[in-house]
Design a protein around this motif. Structure first.
Motif, PDB file in Angstrom:
ATOM      1  N   ILE A   3       0.863  -1.177   0.000  1.00  0.00           N
ATOM      2  CA  ILE A   3       0.000   0.000   0.000  1.00  0.00           C
ATOM      3  C   ILE A   3       0.900   1.226   0.000  1.00  0.00           C
ATOM      4  CG2 ILE A   3      -1.763   1.287   1.249  1.00  0.00           C
ATOM      5  CD1 ILE A   3      -2.637  -1.428   2.484  1.00  0.00           C
ATOM      6  N   GLU A   4       0.764   2.050  -1.042  1.00  0.00           N
ATOM      7  CA  GLU A   4       1.621   3.224  -1.208  1.00  0.00           C
ATOM      8  C   GLU A   4       0.767   4.485  -1.201  1.00  0.00           C
ATOM      9  OE1 GLU A   4       4.406   5.106  -4.767  1.00  0.00           O
ATOM     10  OE2 GLU A   4       3.883   2.984  -4.828  1.00  0.00           O
ATOM     11  N   GLN A   5       1.041   5.384  -0.262  1.00  0.00           N
ATOM     12  CA  GLN A   5       0.353   6.671  -0.224  1.00  0.00           C
ATOM     13  C   GLN A   5       0.888   7.554  -1.349  1.00  0.00           C
ATOM     14  OE1 GLN A   5      -2.179   7.126   1.954  1.00  0.00           O
ATOM     15  NE2 GLN A   5      -1.761   5.096   2.778  1.00  0.00           N
ATOM     16  N   THR A   6       0.043   8.455  -1.852  1.00  0.00           N
ATOM     17  CA  THR A   6       0.476   9.385  -2.894  1.00  0.00           C
ATOM     18  C   THR A   6       0.497  10.798  -2.322  1.00  0.00           C
ATOM     19  OG1 THR A   6      -1.743   9.905  -3.722  1.00  0.00           O
ATOM     20  CG2 THR A   6      -0.648   7.926  -4.640  1.00  0.00           C
ATOM     21  N   ALA A   7       0.857  11.767  -3.150  1.00  0.00           N
ATOM     22  CA  ALA A   7       0.882  13.167  -2.730  1.00  0.00           C
ATOM     23  C   ALA A   7      -0.521  13.723  -2.489  1.00  0.00           C
ATOM     24  CB  ALA A   7       1.607  14.011  -3.784  1.00  0.00           C
ATOM     25  N   LEU A   8      -1.554  13.007  -2.926  1.00  0.00           N
ATOM     26  CA  LEU A   8      -2.938  13.420  -2.689  1.00  0.00           C
ATOM     27  C   LEU A   8      -3.527  12.511  -1.616  1.00  0.00           C
ATOM     28  CD1 LEU A   8      -4.199  13.997  -6.348  1.00  0.00           C
ATOM     29  CD2 LEU A   8      -3.274  15.677  -4.733  1.00  0.00           C
ATOM     30  N   ALA A   9      -3.792  13.072  -0.454  1.00  0.00           N
ATOM     31  CA  ALA A   9      -4.300  12.286   0.668  1.00  0.00           C
ATOM     32  C   ALA A   9      -5.562  11.540   0.276  1.00  0.00           C
ATOM     33  CB  ALA A   9      -4.569  13.189   1.871  1.00  0.00           C
ATOM     34  N   GLY A  10      -5.573  10.242   0.523  1.00  0.00           N
ATOM     35  CA  GLY A  10      -6.703   9.391   0.202  1.00  0.00           C
ATOM     36  C   GLY A  10      -6.529   8.616  -1.087  1.00  0.00           C
ATOM     37  N   VAL A  11      -5.730   9.134  -2.008  1.00  0.00           N
ATOM     38  CA  VAL A  11      -5.448   8.419  -3.257  1.00  0.00           C
ATOM     39  C   VAL A  11      -4.282   7.481  -2.975  1.00  0.00           C
ATOM     40  CG1 VAL A  11      -4.788   8.609  -5.674  1.00  0.00           C
ATOM     41  CG2 VAL A  11      -6.254  10.356  -4.659  1.00  0.00           C
ATOM     42  N   VAL A  12      -4.503   6.187  -3.188  1.00  0.00           N
ATOM     43  CA  VAL A  12      -3.547   5.166  -2.780  1.00  0.00           C
ATOM     44  C   VAL A  12      -3.259   4.224  -3.949  1.00  0.00           C
ATOM     45  CG1 VAL A  12      -3.195   3.253  -1.148  1.00  0.00           C
ATOM     46  CG2 VAL A  12      -4.467   5.265  -0.424  1.00  0.00           C
ATOM     47  N   ILE A  13      -1.999   3.797  -4.061  1.00  0.00           N
ATOM     48  CA  ILE A  13      -1.610   2.781  -5.038  1.00  0.00           C
ATOM     49  C   ILE A  13      -1.504   1.454  -4.296  1.00  0.00           C
ATOM     50  CG2 ILE A  13       0.151   2.006  -6.671  1.00  0.00           C
ATOM     51  CD1 ILE A  13       0.999   5.038  -6.829  1.00  0.00           C
ATOM     52  N   LEU A  14      -2.232   0.468  -4.785  1.00  0.00           N
ATOM     53  CA  LEU A  14      -2.200  -0.873  -4.209  1.00  0.00           C
ATOM     54  C   LEU A  14      -1.519  -1.811  -5.191  1.00  0.00           C
ATOM     55  CD1 LEU A  14      -5.912  -1.081  -2.990  1.00  0.00           C
ATOM     56  CD2 LEU A  14      -3.919  -0.447  -1.653  1.00  0.00           C
ATOM     57  N   THR A  15      -0.541  -2.567  -4.717  1.00  0.00           N
ATOM     58  CA  THR A  15       0.120  -3.554  -5.565  1.00  0.00           C
ATOM     59  C   THR A  15      -0.031  -4.917  -4.914  1.00  0.00           C
ATOM     60  OG1 THR A  15       1.725  -1.864  -6.243  1.00  0.00           O
ATOM     61  CG2 THR A  15       2.241  -4.154  -6.782  1.00  0.00           C
ATOM     62  N   PRO A  16      -0.972  -5.715  -5.425  1.00  0.00           N
ATOM     63  CA  PRO A  16      -1.174  -7.055  -4.873  1.00  0.00           C
ATOM     64  C   PRO A  16       0.020  -7.961  -5.158  1.00  0.00           C
ATOM     65  CG  PRO A  16      -3.057  -6.367  -6.201  1.00  0.00           C
ATOM     66  CD  PRO A  16      -1.948  -5.398  -6.452  1.00  0.00           C
ATOM     67  N   GLN A  17       0.269  -8.860  -4.245  1.00  0.00           N
ATOM     68  CA  GLN A  17       1.324  -9.845  -4.432  1.00  0.00           C
ATOM     69  C   GLN A  17       0.849 -10.890  -5.431  1.00  0.00           C
ATOM     70  OE1 GLN A  17       2.579 -11.630  -0.758  1.00  0.00           O
ATOM     71  NE2 GLN A  17       4.274 -12.716  -1.698  1.00  0.00           N
ATOM     72  N   ARG A  18       1.756 -11.342  -6.287  1.00  0.00           N
ATOM     73  CA  ARG A  18       1.429 -12.410  -7.225  1.00  0.00           C
ATOM     74  C   ARG A  18       2.182 -13.672  -6.820  1.00  0.00           C
ATOM     75  NH1 ARG A  18       1.268  -9.505 -13.215  1.00  0.00           N
ATOM     76  NH2 ARG A  18      -0.673  -8.379 -12.810  1.00  0.00           N
ATOM     77  N   PHE A  19       1.468 -14.782  -6.839  1.00  0.00           N
ATOM     78  CA  PHE A  19       2.038 -16.080  -6.505  1.00  0.00           C
ATOM     79  C   PHE A  19       2.060 -16.902  -7.788  1.00  0.00           C
ATOM     80  CE2 PHE A  19      -0.165 -14.345  -2.847  1.00  0.00           C
ATOM     81  CZ  PHE A  19       0.801 -14.427  -1.856  1.00  0.00           C
ATOM     82  N   GLY A  20       3.264 -17.209  -8.274  1.00  0.00           N
ATOM     83  CA  GLY A  20       3.369 -17.880  -9.558  1.00  0.00           C
ATOM     84  C   GLY A  20       3.996 -19.255  -9.491  1.00  0.00           C
ATOM     85  N   ASP A  21       3.656 -20.049 -10.498  1.00  0.00           N
ATOM     86  CA  ASP A  21       4.288 -21.344 -10.708  1.00  0.00           C
ATOM     87  C   ASP A  21       4.244 -21.624 -12.210  1.00  0.00           C
ATOM     88  OD1 ASP A  21       1.694 -22.287 -11.278  1.00  0.00           O
ATOM     89  OD2 ASP A  21       1.429 -23.138  -9.279  1.00  0.00           O
TER      90      ASP A  21
END
Length: 188
Positions: A3-21
């Protein structure tokens, strides 16, 4: 999930984890309990899916006014977009400011755009698909748009030619002509 906060409060970048095989990968893109524990408590009620055939298709800048204002969780599931959020909360110290994030099928990033922000994106690849969750249902009488190329906002879309626009987006008003129904209610 990152979860990454941005310069605009409330706007957030989410990067889900990927599980690969050897079959490919799996990713959990939203988990209400985990997100609520992280302070992101949203009840999504509508999922949308768009496909844009040509690179350079621009959708936005859109909002839905109260009582049907929407929080949106946006992801690109095919191709690539440059996704933008613009603060339109009256009284906010970042009113009219924007952030942009590259969302691609490859990077799996998602952008959380809360109520009180304009949202728009431009496609960077042909046959791009975007999916987003909303916390309120679409209500045509609450739908609105602001000009994608408003000089007061100054978004650098990274375009080398005129974008492909809807008729609605081509005639959207400027931010200066907009009486925002959204009010900033917090400290940043």
């Amino acid at each position: 999930m990152q979860i990454e906060q941005t310069a605009l409060a409330g706007v957030v970048i989410l990067t889900p984890q990927r599980f690969g095989d050897d079959r490919g990968w799996f990713s959990e893109t939203w988990n209400a309990a985990r997100m609520a524990a992280a302070g992101l408590d949203f009840a999504f009620v509508q999922d949308n899916h768009s496909m844009s055939g040509a690179a350079g298709t621009l959708r936005g800048l859109h909002y839905q006014r109260p009582p049907h204002a929407q929080d949106k969780l946006v992801r690109c599931t095919r191709g690539a977009i440059f996704d933008v959020a613009v603060d339109i909360r009256r009284g906010s110290p970042t009113y009219g400011h924007w952030i942009g994030v590259d969302l691609t099928a490859a990077n799996g990033k998602q952008l959380l755009v809360p109520k009180g922000f304009l949202h728009g994106f431009v496609t960077r690849a042909p046959d791009t698909e975007v999916q987003y969750k909303c916390t309120d249902l679409y209500a045509p009488d609450s739908d609105g748009a602001i000009r994608w190329d408003d000089p007061a906002i100054g978004i650098d879309w990274g375009l080398s030619a005129a974008p492909i626009l809807s008729a609605k987006d081509a005639i959207a008003p400027l931010l200066a002509d907009f009486d925002s129904p959204f009010v900033w209610e917090g400290a940043e």
